[in-house]
Design a protein around this motif. Structure first.
Motif, PDB file in Angstrom:
ATOM      1  N   LYS A 196       0.827  -1.191   0.000  1.00 29.27           N
ATOM      2  CA  LYS A 196       0.000   0.000   0.000  1.00 29.27           C
ATOM      3  C   LYS A 196       0.868   1.251   0.000  1.00 29.27           C
ATOM      4  O   LYS A 196       1.923   1.300   0.630  1.00 29.27           O
ATOM      5  N   GLU A 198       1.232   4.679   1.342  1.00 32.89           N
ATOM      6  CA  GLU A 198       0.694   5.483   2.429  1.00 32.89           C
ATOM      7  C   GLU A 198       0.878   6.979   2.191  1.00 32.89           C
ATOM      8  O   GLU A 198       0.055   7.793   2.593  1.00 32.89           O
ATOM      9  N   LYS A 199       1.954   7.352   1.527  1.00 29.44           N
ATOM     10  CA  LYS A 199       2.248   8.765   1.302  1.00 29.44           C
ATOM     11  C   LYS A 199       2.931   8.928  -0.051  1.00 29.44           C
ATOM     12  O   LYS A 199       3.329   7.948  -0.678  1.00 29.44           O
TER      13      LYS A 199
END
Length: 309
Positions: A196, A198-199
Motif C-alpha cells: 500500500k 501510504e504517502k
C-alpha cells in the motif's frame, strides 16, 4: 511511425442528455459515435499532432466495418485483424444538468487461437517499420493475460520502442516483458509493487523500483492534479493547466499519444512530458474522447509546470 494496438476496439457513443436517471425513459437530444478503444484514441491524437500513425488490433462484424470506415474518413491509417462476432459499443452518458458521466461498456467478441497467431504476426510486421508500438486497453475475451507480454517481446525484437497502458492481470503480466513506458495510476502501482502507498514518498520509491527493474520510463497519473514520472533515476512532478473540463474520457490516452509523439521526434523527457500533459488537458476541452485541437495543445504547453523532485 507510431503503431497503436487495440485488442478490444469499439464504437464510442456519447449521449448528451438533459437529465439522466435510472428506471425511467431518457431521450437523447445529442449523440456522437466514432471509432474508439484506448489505442485508437492514441492513434487519433498522434495523427492530429502531425505524427504518422497506424491503428491495428481486432475488429469484428458491422461495428468493425464502421470503425475502419470512420478511421479512413479521419485520415488515420489502419490494418486490423478481422475476427468472428461483433466489436463492442462503449456508451458514455453525460448529464448536462450536473456534468456527471456514466459509462456502460460492452464486453466485445471472443478471439480464437488462430486469431492470436494472426495478431502476433501483424504486430511483428508493423513493429519492424515503427519507432513506437503502443499497446492500450483491455484484453478481448479468449485472450490470455500474458498476451501483451508476448506481443511486447515481438515488437521489441523487431526494433520498436514499446508503450503499455492497461490494467489488472494484463498489466502485471505485461510488465514482465519490460516495456519502455508504462502509465499506471496509484492503485495499479500499489498492485505491481505489492504494498500500500501510504504517502507520496512511497509512490516516488515505487516508481524508482520499477525503473531499477528495467522499465525505462514510468508516468503515474494523479488525475486533475497531473502526474509523477520517473526516467533514468530522476523523478518529475508534472502539474497540469487548470481548465473547465468538458469531458475527461480519453485524457489518459491523449497523454500517451503526446509521449509517443515526443519520443518519436527525439525530444527530451521534459519536452515529452510537457507535450503529453498538454495533450491530455486539451482532450478534456473536447466533447469526444481521444480528440484534441492542435491549437489548444500548443497554447497549453507553456502552462504545464514540471519540477524535478
Amino acid at each position: 511511425m507510431i503503431t497503436t494496438v487495440t485488442l478490444n476496439a469499439a464504437i464510442d457513443k456519447t449521449y448528451y442528455v438533459d437529465h439522466f436517471a435510472t428506471g425511467t425513459m431518457t431521450r437523447v437530444p445529442k449523440m456522437h459515435a466514432f471509432p474508439g478503444g484506448k489505442g485508437i484514441n492514441v492513434a487519433r491524437v498522434a495523427h492530429l499532432l502531425g505524427e504518422p500513425s497506424l491503428a491495428t488490433g481486432f475488429v469484428a462484424g458491422s461495428n468493425g466495418q464502421f470503425i475502419e470506415k470512420e478511421l479512413a474518413k479521419q485520415g488515420i491509417g489502419h490494418d486490423f485483424v478481422s475476427i468472428e462476432g461483433e466489436s463492442r459499443i462503449c456508451l458514455n452518458i453525460i448529464d448536462r444538468s450536473t456534468g456527471a458521466s456514466t459509462e456502460v461498456l460492452e464486453q466485445g467478441p471472443c478471439a480464437a487461437s488462430g486469431d492470436l497467431e494472426a495478431m502476433a504476426a501483424k504486430v511483428g510486421e508493423l513493429a519492424a517499420r515503427s519507432r513506437i508500438v503502443s499497446f492500450s486497453g483491455s484484453l478481448l475475451q479468449g485472450v490470455p493475460s500474458d498476451f501483451y507480454a508476448r506481443l511486447i517481446d515481438t515488437a521489441k525484437a523487431a526494433g520498436a520502442k514499446v508503450f503499455l497502458d492497461t490494467s489488472g492481470d494484463a498489466l502485471l503480466e505485461g510488465i514482465q516483458a519490460l516495456p519502455y513506458f508504462i502509465k499506471p495510476n496509484e492503485d495499479e502501482v500499489a498492485k505491481i509493487i505489492g504494498r500500500k502507498l501510504e504517502k507520496e514518498s512511497d509512490l516516488y520509491e515505487s516508481i524508482l523500483d520499477l525503473i531499477r527493474g528495467g522499465i525505462a520510463c514510468v508516468a503515474v497519473s494523479l488525475g486533475e492534479k497531473g502526474s509523477i514520472a520517473g526516467f533514468e533515476g530522476q523523478l518529475y512532478r508534472i502539474r497540469a493547466p487548470r481548465i473547465e473540463a468538458v469531458n475527461t474520457v480519453g485524457c489518459g490516452d491523449s497523454f500517451v499519444a503526446g509521449m509517443a509523439v515526443g519520443m518519436s521526434r527525439g525530444q527530451s523527457l521534459e519536452e515529452c512530458l510537457r507535450l503529453a500533459t498538454a495533450s491530455g488537458t486539451a482532450n478534456a476541452l473536447m466533447e469526444e474522447a481521444g480528440n484534441v485541437r492542435p491549437a489548444d495543445v500548443e497554447r497549453l504547453l507553456s502552462e504545464v509546470i514540471i519540477e524535478r523532485v
